[in-house]
Design an enzyme around this catalytic site. Structure first.
Site, mmCIF file in Angstrom:
data_model
loop_
_atom_site.group_PDB
_atom_site.id
_atom_site.type_symbol
_atom_site.label_atom_id
_atom_site.label_comp_id
_atom_site.label_asym_id
_atom_site.label_seq_id
_atom_site.Cartn_x
_atom_site.Cartn_y
_atom_site.Cartn_z
ATOM 1 N N HIS A 2 22.253 78.393 42.894
ATOM 2 C CA HIS A 2 21.292 78.987 41.872
ATOM 3 C C HIS A 2 20.644 80.238 42.182
ATOM 4 O O HIS A 2 20.645 81.327 41.374
ATOM 5 C CB HIS A 2 20.235 77.797 41.658
ATOM 6 C CG HIS A 2 20.655 76.368 41.228
ATOM 7 N ND1 HIS A 2 20.852 75.423 42.027
ATOM 8 C CD2 HIS A 2 21.364 75.886 40.078
ATOM 9 C CE1 HIS A 2 21.243 74.407 41.256
ATOM 10 N NE2 HIS A 2 21.577 74.772 40.111
ATOM 11 N N GLN A 27 30.378 80.009 38.908
ATOM 12 C CA GLN A 27 32.143 79.559 38.407
ATOM 13 C C GLN A 27 32.223 78.215 38.841
ATOM 14 O O GLN A 27 33.228 77.652 38.516
ATOM 15 C CB GLN A 27 32.929 80.473 39.276
ATOM 16 C CG GLN A 27 34.259 80.358 38.894
ATOM 17 C CD GLN A 27 35.312 80.810 39.946
ATOM 18 O OE1 GLN A 27 35.193 82.182 40.135
ATOM 19 N NE2 GLN A 27 35.971 80.128 40.418
ATOM 20 N N LYS A 28 31.371 77.568 39.522
ATOM 21 C CA LYS A 28 31.748 75.984 40.143
ATOM 22 C C LYS A 28 31.810 75.331 38.751
ATOM 23 O O LYS A 28 32.701 74.522 38.503
ATOM 24 C CB LYS A 28 30.716 75.617 41.015
ATOM 25 C CG LYS A 28 30.717 74.079 41.072
ATOM 26 C CD LYS A 28 30.291 73.511 42.305
ATOM 27 C CE LYS A 28 30.240 71.958 42.297
ATOM 28 N NZ LYS A 28 29.412 71.540 41.117
ATOM 29 N N ASP A 29 31.108 75.539 37.572
ATOM 30 C CA ASP A 29 31.325 74.921 36.389
ATOM 31 C C ASP A 29 31.745 75.823 35.612
ATOM 32 O O ASP A 29 31.688 76.433 34.422
ATOM 33 C CB ASP A 29 29.827 74.679 35.809
ATOM 34 C CG ASP A 29 29.100 73.598 36.649
ATOM 35 O OD1 ASP A 29 29.230 72.585 36.685
ATOM 36 O OD2 ASP A 29 28.021 74.043 37.211
ATOM 37 N N VAL A 85 28.991 79.283 45.472
ATOM 38 C CA VAL A 85 28.870 79.202 46.977
ATOM 39 C C VAL A 85 29.105 78.051 47.507
ATOM 40 O O VAL A 85 29.020 76.933 47.066
ATOM 41 C CB VAL A 85 27.294 79.646 46.873
ATOM 42 C CG1 VAL A 85 26.673 79.497 48.086
ATOM 43 C CG2 VAL A 85 26.918 80.771 46.184
HETATM 44 O O1 PAF Z 1 24.466 73.860 34.652
HETATM 45 C C1 PAF Z 1 23.574 73.511 34.451
HETATM 46 O O2 PAF Z 1 22.885 73.100 35.225
HETATM 47 C C2 PAF Z 1 23.420 72.970 33.218
HETATM 48 O O3 PAF Z 1 24.516 72.420 32.543
HETATM 49 C C3 PAF Z 1 22.861 73.857 32.234
HETATM 50 C C4 PAF Z 1 23.604 75.286 32.081
HETATM 51 C C5 PAF Z 1 21.419 74.249 32.889
HETATM 52 C C6 PAF Z 1 22.459 73.356 30.779
HETATM 53 O O4 PAF Z 1 21.675 72.224 30.858
#
Ligand code: PAF
Length: 287
Positions: free
Chosen positions: A41, A152-154, A180
């Protein structure tokens, strides 16, 4: 030097705080999160700060993206340490809305994402991307960012959001930042903290199997079936691993790839000791 970010819980306050910045032509960056912040993050926050004048980080555990048997109740909530970490990064604003602020009584409008939301996570977590797309669209409307930052992990989530932004003509740039990893390769995730030390060691099979796919491609293997079979064998060396999917797909459409002739996404979801982990990498067969 740490600068305390402004902590804002109401949509009206957030809007009035951003009004002057917007009028002054400042570029606003948004980093949407569910808290339990880690270096992944914080890398998004740094990217936003490098490209924007004002960085807003939202922390909201969005109930609408959790299924009835998922971990909403136990999802880690660590606001104090999150705000400390954001102060160290000198983030400007932390938006921490309540459920009532985001979904007041009578709330009834939902975003139905398109075909890229169907396979992989969409198949395993029914309604998940509807909840993600809805909350992200709401955050975009509330913050009106010039750019928004995702990891990119998601990978599929970023694709769902990119498609939503394109389809709904939303004036926001979507920036996707690299995964990361811990030094041993485990992709950072808020859910890693659920793992016992032994399970965390077993969880390294995700990264090992992705590395194996990269190696096979570098050695000339082009059959998706063969690569997936080898990845599966690697994952199953972890005694309790439960595989939701191991997929080799087109990175734009997420449609299955049979022969690797171009860039291909290797994506997987595996549960280790009751913790569901996802990871991915892009495979680039040499021309
Ligand atoms: O990736 C996340 O943490 C969540 O899916 C997000 C994008 C904040 C939406 O709630």
């Amino acid at each position: 030097m740490d600068t305390q970010p402004r902590l804002i819980a109401s949509i009206a306050d957030l809007r009035s705080n951003l009004c002057a910045a917007r009028k002054a032509g400042k570029r606003i960056g948004l980093v949407p999160t569910m808290g339990a912040l880690h270096e992944g993050h914080l890398s998004l926050v740094r990217q936003s700060q490098a490209q924007c004048d004002v960085t807003v980080v939202s922390i909201y555990v969005n109930p609408s993206q959790f299924g009835p048997r998922e971990d909403l109740a136990k999802y880690p909530r660590t606001l104090k340490s999150d705000v400390e970490a954001l102060a160290e990064q000198c983030a400007d604003i932390v938006f921490v809305p309540s459920d009532n602020e985001m979904y007041p009584a009578g709330y009834g409008t939902w975003v139905e994402p398109g075909s890229v939301a169907q396979p992989l996570e969409g198949q395993c977590r029914s309604g998940h991307f509807r909840g993600v797309a809805t909350v992200v669209l709401k955050l975009f409307e509330i913050v009106r960012p010039d750019a928004a930052y995702f990891g990119q992990k998601d990978f599929q989530q970023a694709l769902v959001i990119r498609s939503m932004v394109r389809d709904l003509n939303m004036p926001v740039e979507i920036v996707v930042c690299p995964i990361v990893r811990e030094p041993d390769g485990l992709a950072l995730s808020s859910r890693n903290r659920y793992l016992s030390p032994a399970a965390r060691r077993r969880a390294l099979v995700l990264w090992s199997s992705l590395q194996q796919a990269e190696m096979l491609v570098a050695q000339g293997e082009r059959s998706a079936e063969k690569i997936v079979a080898k990845m599966r064998d690697t994952i199953l060396t972890a005694a309790d691993a439960r595989i939701d999917y191991i997929a080799l797909v087109d990175p734009e459409t997420l449609k299955p790839v049979l022969d690797l002739t171009g860039r291909t996404l290797a994506a997987l979801a595996v549960t280790i000791e009751n913790t569901r982990l996802i990871d991915n990498c892009l495979l680039e067969p040499p021309k």
